[in-house]
Design an enzyme around this catalytic site. Structure first.
Site, PDB file in Angstrom:
ATOM      1  N   GLU A 132      60.056  32.676  24.023  1.00  0.00           N
ATOM      2  CA  GLU A 132      58.629  32.424  24.201  1.00  0.00           C
ATOM      3  C   GLU A 132      57.838  33.554  23.550  1.00  0.00           C
ATOM      4  OE1 GLU A 132      57.834  29.613  27.755  1.00  0.00           O
ATOM      5  OE2 GLU A 132      57.843  31.672  28.497  1.00  0.00           O
ATOM      6  N   SER A 140      52.692  27.069  24.081  1.00  0.00           N
ATOM      7  CA  SER A 140      51.760  26.035  23.621  1.00  0.00           C
ATOM      8  C   SER A 140      52.445  24.742  23.164  1.00  0.00           C
ATOM      9  CB  SER A 140      50.837  26.581  22.528  1.00  0.00           C
ATOM     10  OG  SER A 140      49.986  27.584  23.063  1.00  0.00           O
ATOM     11  N   GLU A 189      54.873  36.819  31.328  1.00  0.00           N
ATOM     12  CA  GLU A 189      53.849  37.270  32.287  1.00  0.00           C
ATOM     13  C   GLU A 189      54.443  38.266  33.287  1.00  0.00           C
ATOM     14  OE1 GLU A 189      52.705  33.271  33.184  1.00  0.00           O
ATOM     15  OE2 GLU A 189      52.053  33.150  31.093  1.00  0.00           O
ATOM     16  N   GLY A 226      54.268  25.220  29.749  1.00  0.00           N
ATOM     17  CA  GLY A 226      53.336  25.696  30.764  1.00  0.00           C
ATOM     18  C   GLY A 226      52.211  24.690  30.963  1.00  0.00           C
ATOM     19  N   HIS A 258      60.047  36.336  32.366  1.00  0.00           N
ATOM     20  CA  HIS A 258      58.960  35.607  31.706  1.00  0.00           C
ATOM     21  C   HIS A 258      57.943  36.614  31.167  1.00  0.00           C
ATOM     22  CE1 HIS A 258      55.375  33.183  31.153  1.00  0.00           C
ATOM     23  NE2 HIS A 258      56.213  32.177  30.968  1.00  0.00           N
ATOM     24  N   GLY A 275      49.922  29.987  26.075  1.00  0.00           N
ATOM     25  CA  GLY A 275      48.587  29.686  26.589  1.00  0.00           C
ATOM     26  C   GLY A 275      47.479  29.887  25.567  1.00  0.00           C
ATOM     27  N   ASN A 286      57.054  24.951  33.639  1.00  0.00           N
ATOM     28  CA  ASN A 286      56.704  26.164  34.383  1.00  0.00           C
ATOM     29  C   ASN A 286      55.265  26.010  34.857  1.00  0.00           C
ATOM     30  OD1 ASN A 286      56.153  28.660  35.376  1.00  0.00           O
ATOM     31  ND2 ASN A 286      56.389  29.757  33.427  1.00  0.00           N
ATOM     32  N   LYS A 308      53.651  27.942  36.802  1.00  0.00           N
ATOM     33  CA  LYS A 308      52.976  29.234  37.015  1.00  0.00           C
ATOM     34  C   LYS A 308      52.219  29.199  38.350  1.00  0.00           C
ATOM     35  CE  LYS A 308      52.989  29.824  32.050  1.00  0.00           C
ATOM     36  NZ  LYS A 308      52.401  30.378  30.853  1.00  0.00           N
TER      37      LYS A 308
HETATM   38  P1  13P Z   1      52.007  27.387  27.711  1.00  0.00           P
HETATM   39  O1  13P Z   1      52.808  26.135  27.458  1.00  0.00           O
HETATM   40  O2  13P Z   1      50.835  27.176  28.609  1.00  0.00           O
HETATM   41  O3  13P Z   1      51.679  28.099  26.427  1.00  0.00           O
HETATM   42  O4  13P Z   1      52.983  28.374  28.528  1.00  0.00           O
HETATM   43  C1  13P Z   1      54.250  28.614  28.038  1.00  0.00           C
HETATM   44  C2  13P Z   1      55.020  29.334  29.062  1.00  0.00           C
HETATM   45  O5  13P Z   1      54.772  30.489  29.345  1.00  0.00           O
HETATM   46  C3  13P Z   1      56.084  28.607  29.759  1.00  0.00           C
HETATM   47  O6  13P Z   1      56.888  29.460  30.501  1.00  0.00           O
END
Ligand code: 13P
Length: 251
Positions: free
Chosen positions: A169, A215, A99, A236, A97, A175, A10, A12
């Site tokens: 997640e 992460s 976010e 991510g 997601h 993140g 992803n 983003k």
């Molecule tokens: P990170 O791997 O940066 O923690 O993000 C995870 C994520 O939201 C994937 O969709």
């Protein structure tokens, strides 16, 4: 049943078309077709055509969109449509997601509509669920993810449920560099699997991939992937670098 692991990137709001070209050149040079993995990229809507074109020789790699609007078309300035996603060659759509839920205020009711729309368009939906730190500390993790799952599947028939993918997640792990342990991930994936069993029965539930995200990096990917009921990874930050991503897909 042991599912073929699904390893998804992803991106983003990162990687322009120019960045994506450079990424794919580097990644493809070191990553031949992997029969034992399904790979998916989720670039931004602006970058997706570049990624699809860059993967023309690699039909084994799927490309998806990070979001679609809850209506297929109309006066919705700034949004992207599931029909346009399909037209451009996307095969998967991320839904719910964290976010989208926590930055953009996407509710369970919206995920219900989007999941139905994606199923009608015959694309694969990857429904994301996960609890906040506050919900985890209040012992509400299982009830939160079950509620999100129920809402996401509410308008699908059993055949449509059979073609979805799930991603667990935990919001506190995204993140933050704070990963769920493989045991934590297994426990919640087990909760999701049991909820799927009661919705569609053992056999169909066993065929639905449940990815872990939060992460994930090249250091922890293989342990997470080896955990019970973890059928893939949704990555991510660590998917943005071609070398890091190439080692995660081999985890
Ligand atoms: P990170 O791997 O940066 O923690 O993000 C995870 C994520 O939201 C994937 O969709």
């Amino acid at each position: 049943m042991h599912l073929k692991p699904v390893i998804a990137a992803n991106w983003k709001l990162n990687h322009s078309p120019t960045d994506a070209k450079a990424f794919l050149q580097r990644f493809l040079a070191q990553s031949p077709k992997l029969n034992e993995r399904t790979l998916i990229f989720f670039p931004s809507a602006i970058t997706i055509t570049t990624v699809i074109e860059g993967l023309r020789e690699r039909p084994d790699v799927w490309v998806g969109v990070q979001n679609v609007h809850s209506e297929a078309q109309g006066a919705f300035t700034g949004e992207n449509s599931v029909l346009m996603a399909r037209d451009v060659g996307a095969r998967v759509v991320l839904v719910g997601h964290s976010e989208r839920r926590h930055v953009f205020g996407e509710t369970d009711a919206i995920t219900t509509k989007k999941m139905a729309l994606i199923a009608q368009a015959r694309l694969t939906a990857m429904l994301c669920v996960g609890e906040t730190l506050e919900e985890r500390e209040a012992g509400r993790t299982a009830s939160v993810v079950e509620r999100q799952l129920t809402a996401g599947l509410a308008e699908l028939d059993d055949a449509q449920v059979a073609s979805v993918m799930l991603a667990y997640e935990p919001v506190w792990a995204i993140g933050t560099g704070r990963t769920a342990t493989p045991e934590d991930a297994s426990e919640i994936h087990g909760v999701l699997r049991r909820a799927l069993v009661s919705r569609v029965g053992e056999k169909v539930a066993a065929g639905i991939p449940i990815l872990y995200g939060g992460s994930v990096n090249r250091g922890n990917a293989s342990l997470l992937l080896a955990a019970a009921d973890v059928d893939g990874l949704l990555v991510g930050g660590a998917s943005l670098d071609a070398d890091s991503w190439a080692s995660i897909v081999r985890a």
